[in-house]
Enzyme design. Structure first.
Site, mmCIF file in Angstrom:
data_model
loop_
_atom_site.group_PDB
_atom_site.id
_atom_site.type_symbol
_atom_site.label_atom_id
_atom_site.label_comp_id
_atom_site.label_asym_id
_atom_site.label_seq_id
_atom_site.Cartn_x
_atom_site.Cartn_y
_atom_site.Cartn_z
ATOM 1 N N HIS A 160 48.025 38.439 7.258
ATOM 2 C CA HIS A 160 46.761 38.618 7.978
ATOM 3 C C HIS A 160 46.410 37.308 8.690
ATOM 4 C CE1 HIS A 160 42.734 39.548 9.008
ATOM 5 N NE2 HIS A 160 42.192 38.769 8.097
ATOM 6 N N CYS A 216 39.872 43.514 6.284
ATOM 7 C CA CYS A 216 41.134 42.966 6.823
ATOM 8 C C CYS A 216 42.374 43.551 6.152
ATOM 9 C CB CYS A 216 41.135 41.450 6.698
ATOM 10 S SG CYS A 216 39.710 40.724 7.502
ATOM 11 N N ASN A 223 40.954 36.346 14.573
ATOM 12 C CA ASN A 223 41.006 37.320 13.481
ATOM 13 C C ASN A 223 40.433 38.655 13.976
ATOM 14 O OD1 ASN A 223 40.630 38.813 11.162
ATOM 15 N ND2 ASN A 223 39.584 37.198 10.023
HETATM 16 O O1 UT7 Z 1 39.558 37.750 7.427
HETATM 17 C C1 UT7 Z 1 38.703 37.991 6.367
HETATM 18 C C2 UT7 Z 1 38.750 36.927 5.361
HETATM 19 N N1 UT7 Z 1 38.221 35.706 5.904
HETATM 20 C C3 UT7 Z 1 38.917 34.576 5.769
HETATM 21 O O2 UT7 Z 1 40.006 34.576 5.272
HETATM 22 C C4 UT7 Z 1 38.228 33.285 6.189
HETATM 23 C C5 UT7 Z 1 38.382 32.231 5.116
HETATM 24 N N2 UT7 Z 1 37.632 31.027 5.386
HETATM 25 C C6 UT7 Z 1 37.942 30.156 6.404
HETATM 26 O O3 UT7 Z 1 38.851 30.401 7.166
HETATM 27 C C7 UT7 Z 1 37.180 28.881 6.493
HETATM 28 O O4 UT7 Z 1 36.387 28.713 5.335
HETATM 29 C C8 UT7 Z 1 36.290 28.757 7.768
HETATM 30 C C9 UT7 Z 1 37.149 28.644 9.004
HETATM 31 C C10 UT7 Z 1 35.379 29.994 7.886
HETATM 32 C C11 UT7 Z 1 35.429 27.509 7.675
HETATM 33 O O5 UT7 Z 1 36.264 26.364 7.498
HETATM 34 P P1 UT7 Z 1 36.028 25.334 6.325
HETATM 35 O O6 UT7 Z 1 37.059 24.310 6.419
HETATM 36 O O7 UT7 Z 1 35.932 26.111 5.027
HETATM 37 O O8 UT7 Z 1 34.661 24.697 6.727
HETATM 38 P P2 UT7 Z 1 33.292 24.600 5.891
HETATM 39 O O9 UT7 Z 1 32.505 25.849 6.065
HETATM 40 O O10 UT7 Z 1 33.524 24.112 4.505
HETATM 41 O O11 UT7 Z 1 32.611 23.420 6.680
HETATM 42 C C12 UT7 Z 1 33.140 22.078 6.656
HETATM 43 C C13 UT7 Z 1 32.305 21.217 7.595
HETATM 44 C C14 UT7 Z 1 30.817 21.366 7.359
HETATM 45 O O12 UT7 Z 1 30.210 20.119 7.657
HETATM 46 P P3 UT7 Z 1 29.796 19.102 6.482
HETATM 47 O O13 UT7 Z 1 28.894 19.870 5.593
HETATM 48 O O14 UT7 Z 1 31.077 18.704 5.831
HETATM 49 O O15 UT7 Z 1 29.133 17.985 7.236
HETATM 50 C C15 UT7 Z 1 30.390 22.377 8.379
HETATM 51 O O16 UT7 Z 1 29.050 22.262 8.738
HETATM 52 O O17 UT7 Z 1 32.545 21.646 8.946
HETATM 53 C C16 UT7 Z 1 31.308 22.033 9.535
HETATM 54 N N3 UT7 Z 1 31.564 23.156 10.401
HETATM 55 C C17 UT7 Z 1 31.841 23.044 11.710
HETATM 56 N N4 UT7 Z 1 31.909 21.974 12.520
HETATM 57 C C18 UT7 Z 1 32.207 22.200 13.806
HETATM 58 C C19 UT7 Z 1 31.636 24.468 10.059
HETATM 59 N N5 UT7 Z 1 31.933 25.206 11.136
HETATM 60 C C20 UT7 Z 1 32.063 24.352 12.173
HETATM 61 C C21 UT7 Z 1 32.363 24.515 13.532
HETATM 62 N N6 UT7 Z 1 32.424 23.406 14.315
HETATM 63 N N7 UT7 Z 1 32.610 25.724 14.083
#
Ligand code: UT7
Length: 332
Positions: free
Chosen positions: A256, A116, A286
């Site tokens: 970004h 990125c 993204n």
């Molecule tokens: O561009 C290159 C660099 N990349 C980035 O900058 C990305 C950086 N990271 C992020 O943007 C975020 O970490 C994500 C968007 C990828 C994920 O969001 P998050 O708030 O960190 O979610 P998480 O992975 O910690 O998941 C939180 C909860 C989990 O459930 P529990 O364990 O709390 O019950 C996940 O299972 O949300 C759940 N979850 C979802 N639920 C519905 C994760 N993805 C989804 C989804 N729909 N798509």
């Protein structure tokens, strides 16, 4: 007369027509429009579905538009750098293919793989060829067909990425406009959090790598999120400090586009008003190397000659950095 700088004299973008909406993703994985929008700010992304079309084809669209807008002939282009993590083939590189397909017979080119942050790495590198006096017309492209490496069974990752490309033409300027300074960083220790497991020399493709889905993006989102905010804020501050500037002198922040919550955190930590922050994540998601030039393309008509623009990015590697530029032209 001030020193020769590399000015952006034109900007162009290309996104495929096909839309992948949050409602579409609801049918593919266990997710909801509400979760995606509140956690990422994304409503839809574009997907290049045309058979036989690859990253280079989006790059060619960008080059053709750039040439048209700047009234430049393909033969006049001397160099092209393409930032991408989704090259058409492992080799030859995508820049060569783009040059060939766009008729830029007199240019040479190469790819930069910095995820990125690729556009910033490429822009900074290309600017040096202009500043040194070696070349007068250099194209910088950021292009990714992310849909080819996204695992559409992994709900935490598949919701953020989309396909798209953008690019700029760099030409010499002695008017004080152009690329002013960059702070670029990398830390290979971050590779465990964001990478593709197979397909390279470490783990060549095999039946096993395919069946275990190792040719897709692996991302551990939380550590990436945290490092992204810190990395972008720190490098913006470093660029400001060494150019003896304060944050209120920035006319536009171009972050970004990975997650709206990251964009807001960076803007808030820097204390930049929201109306000065370029955002188009809602409609494209993204696009990896494509996000920064696609933002410049979307906001081009609002930019004025002399505007101080701070680009900042963070991505796989880890790679990150910030680039300050002074805008060169008023849009017609
Ligand atoms: O561009 C290159 C660099 N990349 C980035 O900058 C990305 C950086 N990271 C992020 O943007 C975020 O970490 C994500 C968007 C990828 C994920 O969001 P998050 O708030 O960190 O979610 P998480 O992975 O910690 O998941 C939180 C909860 C989990 O459930 P529990 O364990 O709390 O019950 C996940 O299972 O949300 C759940 N979850 C979802 N639920 C519905 C994760 N993805 C989804 C989804 N729909 N798509």
């Amino acid at each position: 007369m001030s020193k020769i700088r590399a000015a952006i004299t034109g900007v162009a973008g290309y996104v495929p027509e096909d839309i992948l909406s949050n409602a579409d993703l609801e049918k593919m994985v266990d997710t909801s429009d509400e979760w995606i929008y509140t956690r990422t700010g994304i409503k839809e992304r574009r997907i290049l579905r045309t058979p036989g079309k690859a990253t280079s084809d989006m790059g060619v669209e960008v080059v053709n538009l750039l040439l048209k807008k700047t009234k430049t002939k393909p033969e006049e282009i001397e160099m092209l750098i393409c930032a991408t993590v989704t090259p058409d083939t492992i080799f030859p590189d995508t820049a060569n293919t783009i040059l060939n397909k766009s008729g830029a017979k007199n240019a040479f080119g190469y790819d930069i793989n910095a995820a990125c942050s690729g556009f910033l790495y490429a822009l900074t590198t290309g600017a040096k060829f202009i500043e040194s006096g070696m070349y007068k017309k250099v194209i910088i492209i950021g292009a990714d067909k992310m849909s080819t490496i996204v695992d559409y069974t992994d709900r935490t990752t598949c919701i953020i990425f989309g396909d798209g490309a953008g690019g700029v033409l760099l030409e010499p300027s002695d008017e004080g406009t152009g690329v002013i300074d960059s702070v670029l960083k990398s830390d290979g220790a971050g590779r465990e959090f964001l990478h593709m497991k197979a397909g390279g020399s470490l783990k060549p493709p095999s039946e096993e790598t395919v069946s275990s889905r190792e040719h897709f993006i692996y991302q551990d989102g939380k550590p990436v999120f945290k490092a992204a905010v810190t990395g972008m804020v720190n490098t913006v501050n470093q660029v400001l400090e060494r150019n003896e500037m304060t944050v209120d002198q920035i006319d536009w922040l171009v972050p970004h586009q990975a997650n709206m919550r990251i964009i807001n955190s960076v803007g808030d930590m820097l204390d930049i008003p929201r109306e000065k922050v370029m955002v188009n994540i809602e409609k494209y998601g993204n696009t990896t190397a494509g996000t920064l030039p696609l933002c410049l393309w979307d906001y081009e008509t609002k930019l004025k000659k002399g505007d101080n623009i701070m680009l900042t990015a963070f991505g796989g590697g880890f790679t990150w950095g910030s680039t300050l530029l002074k805008w060169h032209y008023n849009s017609k």
